[in-house]
Design a protein around this motif. Sequence first.
Motif, PDB file in Angstrom:
ATOM      1  N   ALA A 223       0.915  -1.183  -0.213  1.00 54.52           N
ATOM      2  CA  ALA A 223      -0.105  -0.071   0.067  1.00 54.52           C
ATOM      3  C   ALA A 223       0.852   1.143   0.028  1.00 54.52           C
ATOM      4  O   ALA A 223       0.630   2.293  -0.746  1.00 54.52           O
ATOM      5  CB  ALA A 223      -0.921   0.176   1.113  1.00 54.52           C
ATOM      6  N   ASP A 224       2.039   1.178   0.839  1.00 51.39           N
ATOM      7  CA  ASP A 224       2.795   2.465   0.635  1.00 51.39           C
ATOM      8  C   ASP A 224       3.577   2.642  -0.585  1.00 51.39           C
ATOM      9  O   ASP A 224       3.691   3.778  -0.989  1.00 51.39           O
ATOM     10  CB  ASP A 224       4.005   2.331   1.817  1.00 51.39           C
ATOM     11  CG  ASP A 224       3.624   2.422   3.292  1.00 51.39           C
ATOM     12  OD1 ASP A 224       2.214   2.835   3.362  1.00 51.39           O
ATOM     13  OD2 ASP A 224       4.056   1.846   4.068  1.00 51.39           O
ATOM     14  N   VAL A 225       3.970   1.691  -1.286  1.00 54.17           N
ATOM     15  CA  VAL A 225       4.447   1.657  -2.559  1.00 54.17           C
ATOM     16  C   VAL A 225       3.511   2.227  -3.604  1.00 54.17           C
ATOM     17  O   VAL A 225       3.826   3.200  -4.237  1.00 54.17           O
ATOM     18  CB  VAL A 225       4.843   0.378  -3.170  1.00 54.17           C
ATOM     19  CG1 VAL A 225       5.461   0.604  -4.674  1.00 54.17           C
ATOM     20  CG2 VAL A 225       6.164  -0.298  -2.468  1.00 54.17           C
ATOM     21  N   ILE A 226       2.131   1.669  -3.614  1.00 54.45           N
ATOM     22  CA  ILE A 226       1.087   2.381  -4.390  1.00 54.45           C
ATOM     23  C   ILE A 226       0.858   3.796  -4.003  1.00 54.45           C
ATOM     24  O   ILE A 226       0.777   4.801  -4.834  1.00 54.45           O
ATOM     25  CB  ILE A 226      -0.145   1.595  -4.635  1.00 54.45           C
ATOM     26  CG1 ILE A 226       0.087  -0.093  -4.671  1.00 54.45           C
ATOM     27  CG2 ILE A 226      -1.333   2.393  -4.830  1.00 54.45           C
ATOM     28  CD1 ILE A 226      -1.043  -0.806  -4.564  1.00 54.45           C
ATOM     29  N   ARG A 227       0.808   4.031  -2.833  1.00 54.02           N
ATOM     30  CA  ARG A 227       0.494   5.317  -2.304  1.00 54.02           C
ATOM     31  C   ARG A 227       1.523   6.311  -2.849  1.00 54.02           C
ATOM     32  O   ARG A 227       1.479   7.678  -3.257  1.00 54.02           O
ATOM     33  CB  ARG A 227       0.648   5.692  -0.718  1.00 54.02           C
ATOM     34  CG  ARG A 227       0.033   6.952  -0.348  1.00 54.02           C
ATOM     35  CD  ARG A 227       0.018   7.049   1.328  1.00 54.02           C
ATOM     36  NE  ARG A 227      -0.965   6.138   1.584  1.00 54.02           N
ATOM     37  CZ  ARG A 227      -1.067   4.740   2.281  1.00 54.02           C
ATOM     38  NH1 ARG A 227       0.172   4.318   2.379  1.00 54.02           N
ATOM     39  NH2 ARG A 227      -2.068   4.064   2.692  1.00 54.02           N
ATOM     40  N   ARG A 228       2.874   6.009  -2.877  1.00 57.29           N
ATOM     41  CA  ARG A 228       3.912   6.853  -3.565  1.00 57.29           C
ATOM     42  C   ARG A 228       3.703   7.045  -4.949  1.00 57.29           C
ATOM     43  O   ARG A 228       4.159   7.993  -5.534  1.00 57.29           O
ATOM     44  CB  ARG A 228       5.415   6.226  -3.067  1.00 57.29           C
ATOM     45  CG  ARG A 228       5.896   6.310  -1.586  1.00 57.29           C
ATOM     46  CD  ARG A 228       7.306   6.096  -1.499  1.00 57.29           C
ATOM     47  NE  ARG A 228       7.661   4.923  -1.902  1.00 57.29           N
ATOM     48  CZ  ARG A 228       7.656   3.729  -1.183  1.00 57.29           C
ATOM     49  NH1 ARG A 228       7.141   3.761   0.204  1.00 57.29           N
ATOM     50  NH2 ARG A 228       8.053   2.561  -1.485  1.00 57.29           N
ATOM     51  N   GLY A 229       3.419   5.918  -5.548  1.00 59.66           N
ATOM     52  CA  GLY A 229       3.279   6.046  -7.080  1.00 59.66           C
ATOM     53  C   GLY A 229       2.249   6.764  -7.292  1.00 59.66           C
ATOM     54  O   GLY A 229       2.346   7.581  -8.509  1.00 59.66           O
ATOM     55  N   ILE A 230       1.037   6.998  -6.552  1.00 63.85           N
ATOM     56  CA  ILE A 230       0.156   7.932  -6.867  1.00 63.85           C
ATOM     57  C   ILE A 230       0.636   9.407  -6.729  1.00 63.85           C
ATOM     58  O   ILE A 230       0.596  10.224  -7.807  1.00 63.85           O
ATOM     59  CB  ILE A 230      -1.122   7.779  -6.009  1.00 63.85           C
ATOM     60  CG1 ILE A 230      -1.615   6.324  -6.156  1.00 63.85           C
ATOM     61  CG2 ILE A 230      -1.941   8.688  -6.142  1.00 63.85           C
ATOM     62  CD1 ILE A 230      -2.814   6.172  -5.361  1.00 63.85           C
ATOM     63  N   ALA A 231       1.441   9.726  -5.738  1.00 63.99           N
ATOM     64  CA  ALA A 231       2.139  10.951  -5.358  1.00 63.99           C
ATOM     65  C   ALA A 231       2.962  11.248  -6.799  1.00 63.99           C
ATOM     66  O   ALA A 231       3.178  12.484  -7.041  1.00 63.99           O
ATOM     67  CB  ALA A 231       2.844  10.840  -4.233  1.00 63.99           C
TER      68      ALA A 231
END
Length: 288
Positions: A223-231
């Motif tokens: 989830a943290d990787v996906i959150r960074r990818g969105i940013a």
Amino acid sequence: MQSEQRDDVAERVRKVITDAGVTQREFARRIVMDPSKLSRSLGGTRRFTAAELARIAATGGVDAGWLLGTAPTAAPARRPRTAGPAGTAGASLEGGRPLQIIRETVRLIAEHGFHAVRVQDIAAACDTSTAAIHYHFPGRGDLLEAAVRWCMDEDTARRAARVADAADAADELRQLIELQIPRTPQQRWQWSVWLDLWAEAARSTAVGRLHADYYRQWRTTVADVIRRGIAEGVFRLADPAAAALRLTALIDGLATQVLAAAPDSPGAGPDDMHEALTAYVDATLTAH
């Protein structure tokens, strides 16, 4: 008086950790102990068990009596022979006998399944006696819990090493996915262990809690990787937690199919799993 004795034991354990030249968490990994339990024991809110002290003494190379305050000096303990990864007697193994026992236990679980592995089998693989196994791990439940914890720590370390040089969040997610695909004998071996331990987790409250904690950490990582990818703009807007839940579930299901299928089964190989996961990520996450 008992509180003072407990403080003395904790102080001696701290010295062993300091002399080992590693962090408290790394020492916990070497003695196959929950880091939070080690922290509470060092803080005086929990008592070390006899088996834990035995592992601390064996790993730190000190006399167990000295840890308990019944021997005057921290004389090096007599170390039994250890074995290499393939069970070759006489080879040096970082972490000493407890870690060797766990590694051989995990190997035997992968080959035969947990319930088919006897303490006698583990003792034979470690070139030692069943009494020595019970000295470090009094019961099969202790062994299983330690084996699960070791697998969790090893998997976490592999993930951290794999994504260390990732270019961006999308590359990091691709690296995490590739690490989960059972291509090599080592990766298939690891998945075989996980599948057997999952089944045991459904029957064991202690192992079930470990399993739940591990998956919570794994999904949080994704989830943290996906959150960074969105940013970063490489992933489209999405709920990171929900996306991580779906992706990790898909990884588990596909890996299970790969392991269960015959090597030449069409549509059920590692490449098929990789293609399906890549297509899923492109369809649901990749920003176009």
